[in-house]
Scaffold this active site. Structure first.
Site, short mmCIF file in Angstrom:
data_model
loop_
_atom_site.label_atom_id
_atom_site.label_comp_id
_atom_site.label_asym_id
_atom_site.label_seq_id
_atom_site.Cartn_x
_atom_site.Cartn_y
_atom_site.Cartn_z
N GLU A 1 -9.21 33.10 -7.74
CA GLU A 1 -9.85 32.04 -6.95
C GLU A 1 -11.36 32.00 -7.19
O GLU A 1 -11.96 30.91 -7.24
CB GLU A 1 -9.55 32.25 -5.46
CG GLU A 1 -8.08 32.16 -5.10
CD GLU A 1 -7.46 30.83 -5.53
OE1 GLU A 1 -8.18 29.82 -5.57
OE2 GLU A 1 -6.25 30.81 -5.83
N GLY B 1 0.82 -1.20 0.00
CA GLY B 1 0.00 0.00 0.00
C GLY B 1 0.86 1.25 0.00
O GLY B 1 2.08 1.19 0.13
N PRO B 2 0.23 2.41 -0.13
CA PRO B 2 0.97 3.68 -0.16
C PRO B 2 1.63 3.96 1.19
O PRO B 2 1.26 3.37 2.21
CB PRO B 2 -0.12 4.73 -0.47
CG PRO B 2 -1.30 3.95 -0.95
CD PRO B 2 -1.22 2.60 -0.32
#
Length: 621
Positions: free
Chosen positions: A434, A212-213
């Protein structure tokens, strides 16, 4: 240990003894006499007679060979050795010394007997040096040649042994990985109750590989196994097998499995196994240390009896790089994925770590879990800790919902950089940039709702950002959703072009993400009419960022570049059109953000949905 290994301490001791003898010889000839002479004060014969008459002289010694007289006097509660020259020793001088009360004795050690000089100057130091040498030999034998953790612990494994929950971690302390815990619980149960498995003829896997990560809890799960199992638990990192000398790593593997067989049933955990388990390159004559260590590991996993209850656990975030011989059935039979937690998993992990700090009663962990989409267990633990630190900085005794929300932004974008003050023009540009992102996202279908917009600079370098949070968990993305994401990424630059008729460097990260998504649509997801369902790109190390490499001709690569530009351009034009159609709302929202610096998702939607008002367009002047 081999015969050569046994001879090493003896050779070291012999060398040490030779050096000691040479040091003693030089010390007696050059150093000690000089030090002795340096401590003797040289006086005149007249001074000696005056001290004698004043009854200060305590001891006297004649050196007739060198025509020298040594004597001691008491000065300020300490004895001072002095010497003076003398022509001859007369009866009158001897009577005068007796009359003063002084004694005749050996004032300096050079006048001792030859036997005493030999003992003090040679034999006694040798005995001291040999005693130190024996202690040194014992220490080397224990700590350097075979002892655990020694600098020259050749052939001995450095595995740490945990017994009977000494780690203090249980399965209850691990959240968000229910499937992995279930599979590991079965292994623990087999170690506790092997008979019920043997009764049906089942045998446990020899090895289980946790993949897994980074930060998802692979090592934490292994420690939880140690906490749950009442059997010895050996823990070692793959890098500890790599030694300076060829063959030492293989010897450590042999020693590790020897200890495991002696203490069976037990669990052996090898962290970062890709260090020694990488694919062999197939070069003829390859005989490096890592390959020998891997070969020995493969042999040992084949050689031990799984029915004894020796289970091998290993963890890696690079499963693609492992040698196929290591991952085949019969060695690492079971592959246990430890992926990034889903929404419910993130909420459970937050609650587990929140038990370690004081939090307000009204904290909604569900909302925090939604905002922390894609976070690993380690990042979620960091979010909780950052919230506690923020509460302390603000003088509160418990963490609030606002602390947790701010800690998410700290993990994602860094701390607020209060020292960076934007000029009025830059602040206005960032406000429109934004709002451009947020407005494009809000006006499209299948886009995540806007959660927060801010123009407060962060330590990551961002001058502002727009946060979107999905209501639920999504595991698939349609072509339309990806195109909407690309359009949202281009919305900031589109707002700058529309309002200021100029562009800035603020869209660099947006450009990078939009390009990556557009290229993936064409090369990996089969969302291009030209290439249909043909993969043009291979991804390796999926848990470490996913390094991609094109697998096509140069002509096809050029065509892929053209299609990528076309996709981004189309969505850029769509974003420009959305902002043009909602220009009044763009001005209104940008003005509000410019004044308040931060807008919540609720405030954003309220302004977006209310009826237009007459707002002066200061930005167009």
């Amino acid at each position: 240990m081999t015969t050569n290994d046994n001879k090493k301490p003896q050779k070291v001791l012999a060398t040490y003894a030779l050096i000691a003898l040479i040091a003693i010889f030089l010390l007696n000839i050059f150093v000690l006499p000089g030090l002795l002479e340096r401590s003797i004060k040289e006086t005149s014969y007249r001074d000696f007679l005056m001290s004698l008459d004043s009854h200060q002289v305590q001891e006297v010694q004649f050196d007739t060979q060198n025509y020298t007289l040594y004597y001691t006097i008491k000065v300020d509660d300490r004895v001072q050795t002095c010497k003076t020259g003398i022509m001859n020793v007369s009866d009158e001088l001897i009577d005068r010394i007796y009359t003063s009360g002084a004694d005749f004795s050996n004032v300096i050690p050079t006048q001792q007997s030859p036997l005493m000089n030999l003992f003090v100057g040679l034999i006694l130091p040798m005995l001291v040096f040999f005693g130190i040498g024996i202690l040194l030999q014992k220490w080397m034998t224990k700590n350097m040649v075979g002892g655990p953790g020694g600098a020259m612990s050749f052939g001995k494994s450095n595995a740490k042994v945990y017994v009977k929950s000494s780690t203090g971690i249980k399965f209850s302390d691990v959240a968000g990985e229910d499937e992995a815990k279930e599979l590991l619980s079965e292994i623990v149960d087999f170690l506790h109750n092997p008979e019920k498995y043997r009764e049906i003829g089942a045998s446990m896997p020899k090895g289980a590989l946790l993949v897994g990560p980074p930060g998802t809890g692979k090592t934490l799960l292994a420690k939880a196994v140690a906490g749950e199992a009442d059997v010895p638990f050996f823990s070692i990192s793959g890098s500890e097998f790599v030694e300076m000398f060829v063959g030492m790593g293989a010897a450590k593997v042999r020693d590790l499995f020897k200890q495991a067989n002696e203490k069976a049933p037990c669990i052996v955990f090898i962290d970062e196994i890709d260090t020694i388990g990488k694919k062999r390159d197939g070069n003829i004559g390859g005989n490096d240390e890592r390959e020998q260590t891997l070969n020995q590991l493969l042999t040992e996993m084949d050689g031990f009896d799984g029915s004894k209850g020796v289970v091998i656990l290993a963890a890696t975030n690079r499963p693609d790089s492992l040698d196929p011989a290591l991952t085949r059935p019969g060695r690492f039979d079971r592959r246990i994925p430890v992926e990034l937690p889903d929404l419910q998993g993130r909420e459970d992990i937050l609650k587990v770590h929140a038990k370690k700090i004081k939090v307000a009663d009204n904290v909604n962990f569900r909302e925090i879990a939604k905002a922390a989409s894609g976070a690993s267990g380690a990042e979620l633990a960091n979010i909780i800790n950052e919230a506690a630190l923020r509460a302390v900085r603000d003088g509160r005794r418990f963490a609030t919902q606002a602390d947790l929300e701010e800690s998410i932004e700290v993990v994602i974008a860094g701390y607020q950089k209060k020292s960076r003050v934007l000029s009025e023009k830059e602040k206005l540009i960032v406000s429109y940039h934004e709002i451009g992102h947020a407005l494009v996202a809000a006006m499209q279908n299948n886009s995540a709702p806007v959660h927060k917009i801010t123009i407060i600079p962060r330590t990551s370098g961002a001058l502002g950002y727009t946060m979107q949070v999905d209501d639920g968990e999504h595991f698939l993305m349609s072509k339309e959703e990806i195109e909407n994401k690309i359009a949202t990424f281009t919305g900031g630059r589109a707002a700058e072009e529309l309002i200021f008729h100029s562009i800035t460097t603020g869209a660099s990260n947006d450009i990078e993400q939009a390009t990556r998504l557009a290229r993936a649509m064409i090369t990996r997801y089969g969302m291009s009419d030209e290439f249909d369902m043909v993969a043009m790109e291979n991804v390796s190390n999926q848990y470490l960022g996913g390094d991609a490499s094109l697998a096509c001709s140069a002509e096809t690569q050029a065509l892929i570049d053209q299609k990528t530009v076309q996709v981004v351009r189309t969505q850029h034009e769509k974003a420009l059109q959305i902002l043009q159609d909602n220009l009044s709302k763009l001005h209104e929202l940008a003005k509000y953000l410019y004044e308040h610096e931060t807008i919540t998702g609720e405030e954003f939607m309220n302004i977006l949905l209310r009826k237009p008002e007459g707002i002066s367009d200061a930005a167009t002047n």
